[in-house]
Design a protein around this motif. Sequence first.
Motif, mmCIF file in Angstrom:
data_model
loop_
_atom_site.group_PDB
_atom_site.id
_atom_site.type_symbol
_atom_site.label_atom_id
_atom_site.label_comp_id
_atom_site.label_asym_id
_atom_site.label_seq_id
_atom_site.Cartn_x
_atom_site.Cartn_y
_atom_site.Cartn_z
ATOM 1 N N ILE A 69 6.945 12.609 3.439
ATOM 2 C CA ILE A 69 6.192 12.074 4.582
ATOM 3 C C ILE A 69 4.934 11.362 4.112
ATOM 4 C CG2 ILE A 69 4.864 12.715 6.635
ATOM 5 C CD1 ILE A 69 7.000 14.955 7.058
ATOM 6 N N VAL A 70 4.204 11.972 3.174
ATOM 7 C CA VAL A 70 2.985 11.351 2.649
ATOM 8 C C VAL A 70 3.336 10.040 1.939
ATOM 9 C CG1 VAL A 70 1.123 11.607 0.944
ATOM 10 C CG2 VAL A 70 1.664 13.482 2.506
ATOM 11 N N GLY A 71 4.410 10.032 1.182
ATOM 12 C CA GLY A 71 4.833 8.807 0.487
ATOM 13 C C GLY A 71 5.190 7.691 1.450
ATOM 14 N N VAL A 72 5.908 8.036 2.507
ATOM 15 C CA VAL A 72 6.278 7.038 3.516
ATOM 16 C C VAL A 72 5.032 6.495 4.202
ATOM 17 C CG1 VAL A 72 7.429 6.721 5.745
ATOM 18 C CG2 VAL A 72 8.613 7.912 3.904
ATOM 19 N N LEU A 73 4.115 7.389 4.572
ATOM 20 C CA LEU A 73 2.896 6.948 5.252
ATOM 21 C C LEU A 73 1.968 6.166 4.322
ATOM 22 C CD1 LEU A 73 2.148 10.030 7.500
ATOM 23 C CD2 LEU A 73 3.167 7.839 8.153
ATOM 24 N N ALA A 74 1.972 6.493 3.030
ATOM 25 C CA ALA A 74 1.127 5.764 2.082
ATOM 26 C C ALA A 74 1.615 4.323 1.921
ATOM 27 C CB ALA A 74 1.123 6.477 0.731
ATOM 28 N N THR A 75 2.915 4.130 1.926
ATOM 29 C CA THR A 75 3.453 2.777 1.779
ATOM 30 C C THR A 75 3.535 2.036 3.109
ATOM 31 O OG1 THR A 75 5.719 3.617 1.887
ATOM 32 C CG2 THR A 75 4.766 3.303 -0.308
ATOM 33 N N ASN A 76 3.487 2.761 4.226
ATOM 34 C CA ASN A 76 3.571 2.163 5.562
ATOM 35 C C ASN A 76 2.516 2.802 6.467
ATOM 36 O OD1 ASN A 76 6.229 0.605 5.281
ATOM 37 N ND2 ASN A 76 6.807 2.666 4.638
ATOM 38 N N PRO A 77 1.233 2.501 6.274
ATOM 39 C CA PRO A 77 0.185 3.197 7.033
ATOM 40 C C PRO A 77 0.245 2.964 8.546
ATOM 41 C CG PRO A 77 -0.760 1.423 5.720
ATOM 42 C CD PRO A 77 0.677 1.540 5.329
#
Length: 190
Positions: free
Chosen positions: A91-99
Amino acid sequence: MSYTSETVDLAARRAERARARAARREGRGETLRIQYGEVFIAELAAEFPLDVLEPLQDLNVDLPLLISQALQLFSKTSDDTVSNEAALEFIVGVLATNPDLPKEIVSMVQEMARRLFGEDGYATFVATRPTPWDVADLATLLFSWYGVGLGESSPSTTPSPAGATSNTTSAPTSASTPAGRGDGLEKKAS
């Protein structure tokens, strides 16, 4: 020369599919009434309106990267369960690449609900102050209503009689195929 034309009435075909779907649902009806207590929200037809999916076009996400991250998540687990730590990392990785993803998803879901329920139905639904669990429950219900689910498929429209296995369409061997390399080939005389 005379020319004839065949007419296909899409509305009549839709009505017939709705009747067939209602019959498969054991008489549950051709429409689904959504309400909150005594408050009417919307009455949904038996078939999913395609325009509800249009907001998905605006979702700005790098899908190949998202799939790659999901595969990495599942490769880190030793069995079929995903650890909380791996899920949080995903989830953190997805949000980091797609804020902007959370905002985009919320907007997309809101627009899809407006298209499904109509403006008045959507306003009534939002006025009930739905919880995430209400929305998840409603989504599960709608997937079931519209016949959508993971791993499900619609039953065949022309089943084999009495559950019999269908016959093969061709013989297992062909006379035109030689038995071995160069064996059995006929030579033509010139």
